[in-house]
Design a protein around this motif. Structure first.
Motif, PDB file in Angstrom:
ATOM      1  N   ARG A  34       0.855  -1.189   0.000  1.00 26.11           N
ATOM      2  CA  ARG A  34       0.000   0.000   0.000  1.00 26.11           C
ATOM      3  C   ARG A  34       0.889   1.236   0.000  1.00 26.11           C
ATOM      4  NH1 ARG A  34       0.074   2.205   5.067  1.00 26.11           N
ATOM      5  NH2 ARG A  34       0.702   0.828   6.747  1.00 26.11           N
ATOM      6  N   SER A  35       0.313   2.372  -0.324  1.00 28.81           N
ATOM      7  CA  SER A  35       1.060   3.625  -0.274  1.00 28.81           C
ATOM      8  C   SER A  35       1.207   4.078   1.160  1.00 28.81           C
ATOM      9  CB  SER A  35       0.337   4.716  -1.065  1.00 28.81           C
ATOM     10  OG  SER A  35       0.342   4.396  -2.426  1.00 28.81           O
ATOM     11  N   SER A  36       2.317   4.695   1.451  1.00 29.26           N
ATOM     12  CA  SER A  36       2.563   5.222   2.788  1.00 29.26           C
ATOM     13  C   SER A  36       1.599   6.374   3.067  1.00 29.26           C
ATOM     14  CB  SER A  36       4.004   5.710   2.888  1.00 29.26           C
ATOM     15  OG  SER A  36       4.245   6.259   4.158  1.00 29.26           O
ATOM     16  N   LYS A  39       2.046  10.402   2.072  1.00 29.53           N
ATOM     17  CA  LYS A  39       2.804  10.574   0.826  1.00 29.53           C
ATOM     18  C   LYS A  39       1.824  10.546  -0.332  1.00 29.53           C
ATOM     19  CE  LYS A  39       7.533   9.112   0.970  1.00 29.53           C
ATOM     20  NZ  LYS A  39       8.498   8.090   0.614  1.00 29.53           N
ATOM     21  N   ALA A  43       6.331   8.207  -4.634  1.00 34.55           N
ATOM     22  CA  ALA A  43       6.293   6.750  -4.467  1.00 34.55           C
ATOM     23  C   ALA A  43       7.032   6.340  -3.191  1.00 34.55           C
ATOM     24  CB  ALA A  43       6.940   6.087  -5.681  1.00 34.55           C
ATOM     25  N   ASN A  44       6.716   5.150  -2.700  1.00 40.45           N
ATOM     26  CA  ASN A  44       7.394   4.619  -1.515  1.00 40.45           C
ATOM     27  C   ASN A  44       8.884   4.435  -1.769  1.00 40.45           C
ATOM     28  OD1 ASN A  44       4.996   4.314  -0.003  1.00 40.45           O
ATOM     29  ND2 ASN A  44       4.617   2.302  -0.887  1.00 40.45           N
ATOM     30  N   GLY A  67       7.538   2.470  -5.149  1.00 37.79           N
ATOM     31  CA  GLY A  67       6.090   2.376  -5.329  1.00 37.79           C
ATOM     32  C   GLY A  67       5.501   1.232  -4.540  1.00 37.79           C
ATOM     33  N   ASP A  68       4.684   0.394  -5.216  1.00 37.82           N
ATOM     34  CA  ASP A  68       4.006  -0.699  -4.507  1.00 37.82           C
ATOM     35  C   ASP A  68       4.833  -1.985  -4.462  1.00 37.82           C
ATOM     36  OD1 ASP A  68       3.777  -1.515  -7.124  1.00 37.82           O
ATOM     37  OD2 ASP A  68       1.653  -2.020  -6.993  1.00 37.82           O
ATOM     38  N   ASP A  95       8.824   2.415   4.672  1.00 35.98           N
ATOM     39  CA  ASP A  95       9.015   3.515   3.729  1.00 35.98           C
ATOM     40  C   ASP A  95       9.884   4.561   4.407  1.00 35.98           C
ATOM     41  OD1 ASP A  95       8.450   5.311   1.461  1.00 35.98           O
ATOM     42  OD2 ASP A  95       7.289   6.435   2.943  1.00 35.98           O
TER      43      ASP A  95
END
Length: 169
Positions: A34-36, A39, A43-44, A67-68, A95
């Motif tokens: 998942r995204s942080s 943010k 991207a992660n 990213g993911d 992240d």
């Protein structure tokens, strides 16, 4: 930390109960992250942090703009105590931001589960490659997966002969 000590360390001081040995944990890739939180436009920047027993925490390098998911192709060595089958190994996928880190996902395994992965991926192989045949995909919480392999460390062999950069299957 200057000293790491718990009550379970006492028998190992006199070698009464400890069956400690070294293993190498290989991380091939992580995906489906998942995204942080916080943010929105970036991207992660992903890294893996490992905690297990009396070992110091270990980390991979940061993979920027992952990213993911990302290909890691990294490993670290640690000691495991087979006489403590429930001792947890925790892999944290994090992240990295400018000021702090945030946890994206995690996986917790017991020593028994770690040894099971070693039986599947590390004890029977003659060659090593970063490919699906040599790794086990494990589900992360709350989402995603990490591909890992575990191999025994032969304390008597020379590490110069150890090539971990193979890429073909």
């Amino acid at each position: 930390t200057f000293f790491r000590w718990t009550g379970s360390n006492l028998p190992s001081v006199w070698h009464l109960r400890s069956k400690s040995r070294a293993v190498e944990i290989f991380v091939w890739k992580v995906d489906g992250l998942r995204s942080s939180t916080g943010k929105l436009l970036k991207a992660n920047d992903v890294f893996v942090e490992c905690h297990h027993g009396r070992n110091e925490p270990m980390r991979t390098r940061v993979h920027n703009n992952a990213g993911d998911g990302c290909i890691m192709k990294e490993s670290f060595q640690m000691n495991i105590d087979e006489n403590n089958p429930t001792e947890p190994l925790t892999l944290l996928i994090k992240d990295q931001s400018i000021v702090m880190t945030s946890e994206l996902a995690r996986l917790t395994l017991s020593t028994v589960e770690l040894c099971g992965i070693e039986d599947q991926t590390g004890k029977r192989r003659v060659t090593f490659n970063f490919c699906t045949d040599h790794f086990v995909p494990l589900g992360l919480a709350p989402q995603g997966q990490i591909w890992v392999a575990v191999a025994p460390v032969d304390e008597n062999s020379h590490m110069e002969d150890h090539d971990t950069l193979g890429c073909g299957c």
